[in-house]
Design a protein around this motif. Structure first.
Motif, PDB file in Angstrom:
ATOM      1  N   VAL A 257       0.843  -1.204   0.000  1.00 19.21           N
ATOM      2  CA  VAL A 257       0.000   0.000   0.000  1.00 19.21           C
ATOM      3  C   VAL A 257       0.874   1.248   0.000  1.00 19.21           C
ATOM      4  O   VAL A 257       0.590   2.211  -0.721  1.00 19.21           O
ATOM      5  CB  VAL A 257      -0.982  -0.009   1.190  1.00 19.21           C
ATOM      6  N   LYS A 258       1.948   1.231   0.774  1.00 21.08           N
ATOM      7  CA  LYS A 258       2.859   2.376   0.811  1.00 21.08           C
ATOM      8  C   LYS A 258       3.472   2.621  -0.568  1.00 21.08           C
ATOM      9  O   LYS A 258       3.546   3.761  -1.028  1.00 21.08           O
ATOM     10  CB  LYS A 258       3.961   2.132   1.844  1.00 21.08           C
ATOM     11  N   GLU A 259       3.880   1.550  -1.257  1.00 19.82           N
ATOM     12  CA  GLU A 259       4.439   1.694  -2.600  1.00 19.82           C
ATOM     13  C   GLU A 259       3.396   2.238  -3.574  1.00 19.82           C
ATOM     14  O   GLU A 259       3.682   3.127  -4.376  1.00 19.82           O
ATOM     15  CB  GLU A 259       4.955   0.343  -3.107  1.00 19.82           C
ATOM     16  N   ILE A 260       2.185   1.704  -3.491  1.00 21.12           N
ATOM     17  CA  ILE A 260       1.106   2.147  -4.385  1.00 21.12           C
ATOM     18  C   ILE A 260       0.800   3.620  -4.155  1.00 21.12           C
ATOM     19  O   ILE A 260       0.644   4.389  -5.113  1.00 21.12           O
ATOM     20  CB  ILE A 260      -0.156   1.284  -4.184  1.00 21.12           C
ATOM     21  N   LEU A 261       0.711   4.025  -2.897  1.00 23.00           N
ATOM     22  CA  LEU A 261       0.410   5.424  -2.600  1.00 23.00           C
ATOM     23  C   LEU A 261       1.548   6.344  -3.044  1.00 23.00           C
ATOM     24  O   LEU A 261       1.305   7.462  -3.492  1.00 23.00           O
ATOM     25  CB  LEU A 261       0.118   5.600  -1.114  1.00 23.00           C
ATOM     26  N   GLY A 262       2.788   5.877  -2.928  1.00 21.50           N
ATOM     27  CA  GLY A 262       3.924   6.663  -3.416  1.00 21.50           C
ATOM     28  C   GLY A 262       3.839   6.872  -4.922  1.00 21.50           C
ATOM     29  O   GLY A 262       4.049   7.984  -5.417  1.00 21.50           O
ATOM     30  N   LYS A 263       3.509   5.804  -5.651  1.00 18.93           N
ATOM     31  CA  LYS A 263       3.355   5.928  -7.103  1.00 18.93           C
ATOM     32  C   LYS A 263       2.185   6.851  -7.437  1.00 18.93           C
ATOM     33  O   LYS A 263       2.259   7.650  -8.364  1.00 18.93           O
ATOM     34  CB  LYS A 263       3.134   4.556  -7.738  1.00 18.93           C
ATOM     35  N   HIS A 264       1.118   6.726  -6.669  1.00 18.58           N
ATOM     36  CA  HIS A 264      -0.055   7.569  -6.901  1.00 18.58           C
ATOM     37  C   HIS A 264       0.287   9.045  -6.696  1.00 18.58           C
ATOM     38  O   HIS A 264      -0.131   9.899  -7.471  1.00 18.58           O
ATOM     39  CB  HIS A 264      -1.191   7.136  -5.978  1.00 18.58           C
ATOM     40  N   ARG A 265       1.074   9.326  -5.663  1.00 16.88           N
ATOM     41  CA  ARG A 265       1.500  10.703  -5.403  1.00 16.88           C
ATOM     42  C   ARG A 265       2.333  11.240  -6.569  1.00 16.88           C
ATOM     43  O   ARG A 265       2.166  12.378  -6.994  1.00 16.88           O
ATOM     44  CB  ARG A 265       2.295  10.794  -4.102  1.00 16.88           C
ATOM     45  N   GLU A 266       3.218  10.405  -7.098  1.00 17.66           N
ATOM     46  CA  GLU A 266       4.031  10.825  -8.238  1.00 17.66           C
ATOM     47  C   GLU A 266       3.147  11.165  -9.440  1.00 17.66           C
ATOM     48  O   GLU A 266       3.379  12.157 -10.127  1.00 17.66           O
ATOM     49  CB  GLU A 266       5.020   9.723  -8.615  1.00 17.66           C
ATOM     50  N   VAL A 267       2.145  10.326  -9.676  1.00 19.35           N
ATOM     51  CA  VAL A 267       1.231  10.562 -10.796  1.00 19.35           C
ATOM     52  C   VAL A 267       0.453  11.861 -10.579  1.00 19.35           C
ATOM     53  O   VAL A 267       0.291  12.668 -11.496  1.00 19.35           O
ATOM     54  CB  VAL A 267       0.279   9.365 -10.994  1.00 19.35           C
ATOM     55  N   LEU A 268      -0.025  12.075  -9.348  1.00 19.75           N
ATOM     56  CA  LEU A 268      -0.750  13.315  -9.054  1.00 19.75           C
ATOM     57  C   LEU A 268       0.139  14.537  -9.233  1.00 19.75           C
ATOM     58  O   LEU A 268      -0.298  15.558  -9.773  1.00 19.75           O
ATOM     59  CB  LEU A 268      -1.321  13.289  -7.640  1.00 19.75           C
ATOM     60  N   ASP A 269       1.388  14.442  -8.793  1.00 22.29           N
ATOM     61  CA  ASP A 269       2.328  15.550  -8.981  1.00 22.29           C
ATOM     62  C   ASP A 269       2.490  15.858 -10.469  1.00 22.29           C
ATOM     63  O   ASP A 269       2.481  17.019 -10.881  1.00 22.29           O
ATOM     64  CB  ASP A 269       3.693  15.234  -8.367  1.00 22.29           C
ATOM     65  N   GLU A 270       2.619  14.815 -11.266  1.00 22.64           N
ATOM     66  CA  GLU A 270       2.761  14.998 -12.708  1.00 22.64           C
ATOM     67  C   GLU A 270       1.493  15.628 -13.301  1.00 22.64           C
ATOM     68  O   GLU A 270       1.574  16.539 -14.130  1.00 22.64           O
ATOM     69  CB  GLU A 270       3.035  13.658 -13.387  1.00 22.64           C
ATOM     70  N   GLN A 271       0.330  15.154 -12.861  1.00 19.91           N
ATOM     71  CA  GLN A 271      -0.924  15.692 -13.369  1.00 19.91           C
ATOM     72  C   GLN A 271      -1.088  17.161 -12.992  1.00 19.91           C
ATOM     73  O   GLN A 271      -1.541  17.969 -13.813  1.00 19.91           O
ATOM     74  CB  GLN A 271      -2.111  14.882 -12.844  1.00 19.91           C
ATOM     75  N   TYR A 272      -0.731  17.533 -11.781  1.00 22.25           N
ATOM     76  CA  TYR A 272      -0.822  18.935 -11.377  1.00 22.25           C
ATOM     77  C   TYR A 272       0.156  19.789 -12.190  1.00 22.25           C
ATOM     78  O   TYR A 272      -0.151  20.918 -12.556  1.00 22.25           O
ATOM     79  CB  TYR A 272      -0.578  19.115  -9.880  1.00 22.25           C
ATOM     80  N   GLY A 273       1.331  19.247 -12.472  1.00 23.84           N
ATOM     81  CA  GLY A 273       2.282  19.968 -13.309  1.00 23.84           C
ATOM     82  C   GLY A 273       1.708  20.222 -14.699  1.00 23.84           C
ATOM     83  O   GLY A 273       1.828  21.321 -15.253  1.00 23.84           O
ATOM     84  N   LEU A 274       1.065  19.198 -15.254  1.00 20.35           N
ATOM     85  CA  LEU A 274       0.434  19.363 -16.564  1.00 20.35           C
ATOM     86  C   LEU A 274      -0.714  20.365 -16.505  1.00 20.35           C
ATOM     87  O   LEU A 274      -0.926  21.143 -17.441  1.00 20.35           O
ATOM     88  CB  LEU A 274      -0.061  18.010 -17.079  1.00 20.35           C
ATOM     89  N   ALA A 275      -1.455  20.357 -15.410  1.00 15.25           N
ATOM     90  CA  ALA A 275      -2.548  21.322 -15.253  1.00 15.25           C
ATOM     91  C   ALA A 275      -2.000  22.747 -15.199  1.00 15.25           C
ATOM     92  O   ALA A 275      -2.578  23.659 -15.792  1.00 15.25           O
ATOM     93  CB  ALA A 275      -3.362  21.021 -14.000  1.00 15.25           C
ATOM     94  N   LEU A 276      -0.882  22.929 -14.508  1.00 17.65           N
ATOM     95  CA  LEU A 276      -0.258  24.259 -14.463  1.00 17.65           C
ATOM     96  C   LEU A 276       0.228  24.691 -15.844  1.00 17.65           C
ATOM     97  O   LEU A 276       0.072  25.851 -16.236  1.00 17.65           O
ATOM     98  CB  LEU A 276       0.900  24.274 -13.461  1.00 17.65           C
ATOM     99  N   ASP A 277       0.800  23.747 -16.593  1.00 18.65           N
ATOM    100  CA  ASP A 277       1.214  24.058 -17.963  1.00 18.65           C
ATOM    101  C   ASP A 277       0.017  24.480 -18.797  1.00 18.65           C
ATOM    102  O   ASP A 277       0.092  25.430 -19.583  1.00 18.65           O
ATOM    103  CB  ASP A 277       1.896  22.849 -18.617  1.00 18.65           C
ATOM    104  N   SER A 278      -1.098  23.773 -18.640  1.00 21.97           N
ATOM    105  CA  SER A 278      -2.316  24.114 -19.388  1.00 21.97           C
ATOM    106  C   SER A 278      -2.827  25.502 -18.991  1.00 21.97           C
ATOM    107  O   SER A 278      -3.303  26.260 -19.838  1.00 21.97           O
ATOM    108  CB  SER A 278      -3.409  23.073 -19.137  1.00 21.97           C
ATOM    109  N   LEU A 279      -2.733  25.799 -17.722  1.00 24.72           N
ATOM    110  CA  LEU A 279      -3.175  27.114 -17.249  1.00 24.72           C
ATOM    111  C   LEU A 279      -2.322  28.226 -17.863  1.00 24.72           C
ATOM    112  O   LEU A 279      -2.845  29.250 -18.312  1.00 24.72           O
ATOM    113  CB  LEU A 279      -3.122  27.162 -15.729  1.00 24.72           C
ATOM    114  N   GLU A 280      -1.017  28.011 -17.909  1.00 24.63           N
ATOM    115  CA  GLU A 280      -0.133  28.998 -18.533  1.00 24.63           C
ATOM    116  C   GLU A 280      -0.481  29.157 -20.015  1.00 24.63           C
ATOM    117  O   GLU A 280      -0.510  30.270 -20.542  1.00 24.63           O
ATOM    118  CB  GLU A 280       1.326  28.581 -18.370  1.00 24.63           C
ATOM    119  N   GLU A 281      -0.755  28.036 -20.676  1.00 23.46           N
ATOM    120  CA  GLU A 281      -1.141  28.091 -22.083  1.00 23.46           C
ATOM    121  C   GLU A 281      -2.457  28.847 -22.242  1.00 23.46           C
ATOM    122  O   GLU A 281      -2.632  29.622 -23.186  1.00 23.46           O
ATOM    123  CB  GLU A 281      -1.270  26.679 -22.655  1.00 23.46           C
ATOM    124  N   ALA A 282      -3.368  28.658 -21.326  1.00 18.35           N
ATOM    125  CA  ALA A 282      -4.648  29.372 -21.383  1.00 18.35           C
ATOM    126  C   ALA A 282      -4.443  30.872 -21.238  1.00 18.35           C
ATOM    127  O   ALA A 282      -5.114  31.664 -21.901  1.00 18.35           O
ATOM    128  CB  ALA A 282      -5.577  28.863 -20.287  1.00 18.35           C
TER     129      ALA A 282
END
Length: 146
Positions: free
Chosen positions: A67-92
Motif C-alpha cells: 500500500v505504501k508503494e502504491i500510494l507513493g506511485k499515486h502521489r508521483e502521478v498526481l504531482d505529474e498531473q498537477y504539473g500538466l494542469a499548471l502548464d495548461s493554465l499557462e497556455e490558457a
C-alpha cells in the motif's frame, strides 16, 4: 479581447477543470471500491490459531508495504498531473493574450487538444495504477493462502 472571447476562454477552462475533477473523483471512487473488496477477501482460517496468526501478520506487513508503494506511485502521478494542469493554465493565459482572431483560434484549438491529451494520459495512468495494485494484491493473497 471581447467579452464573448473572454467568456469562451473561461468556459474552456471551466470545462477542462470540471473534466479533471470528475476524472480524479472517479479514480478515487474506483480505488476505494477496490480496497473495500480486497479487505473483504483476506486470507481464510483453515489452519490452527498459531499458524493463522503468523500468516496474518506476514500478510499485513506485506500488505502495508505494498500500500505504501502504491500510494507513493499515486502521489508521483498526481504531482505529474498537477504539473500538466499548471502548464495548461499557462497556455490558457497565452490564449487570452491573443491579439487577432486567427491567432486566438489557433491557440484555443491547441489548448483544447492539449487538455484532452492530458485527460487521456491521466486516465491511462490511473488504469495502469489500478492494474498494478490488483496484480500486487493477487500476488500477496496467493502467497499468504498457500
Amino acid at each position: 479581447m471581447t467579452t464573448a472571447e473572454t467568456e469562451s476562454v473561461q468556459s474552456v477552462f471551466e470545462q477542462a477543470f470540471e473534466n479533471l475533477r470528475k476524472t480524479a473523483e472517479t479514480s478515487i471512487e474506483m480505488q476505494q471500491e477496490l480496497f473495500r473488496k480486497w479487505g473483504a477477501n483476506w486470507p481464510g482460517f483453515p489452519q490452527t490459531q498459531g499458524a493463522w496468526t503468523e500468516r496474518m501478520q506476514s500478510f499485513q506487513k506485506s500488505w502495508a508495504k505494498t500500500v505504501k508503494e502504491i500510494l507513493g506511485k499515486h502521489r508521483e502521478v498526481l504531482d505529474e498531473q498537477y504539473g500538466l494542469a499548471l502548464d495548461s493554465l499557462e497556455e490558457a493565459f497565452r490564449v487570452a493574450q491573443s491579439t487577432d482572431p486567427e491567432d486566438y483560434a489557433k491557440r484555443c484549438e491547441a489548448l483544447c487538444r492539449k487538455s484532452l491529451e492530458v485527460l487521456r494520459e491521466a486516465g491511462e495512468l490511473q488504469v495502469k495504477e489500478l492494474q498494478d495494485a490488483l496484480s500486487k494484491w493477487t500476488e500477496l493473497a496467493a502467497k499468504s493462502s498457500g
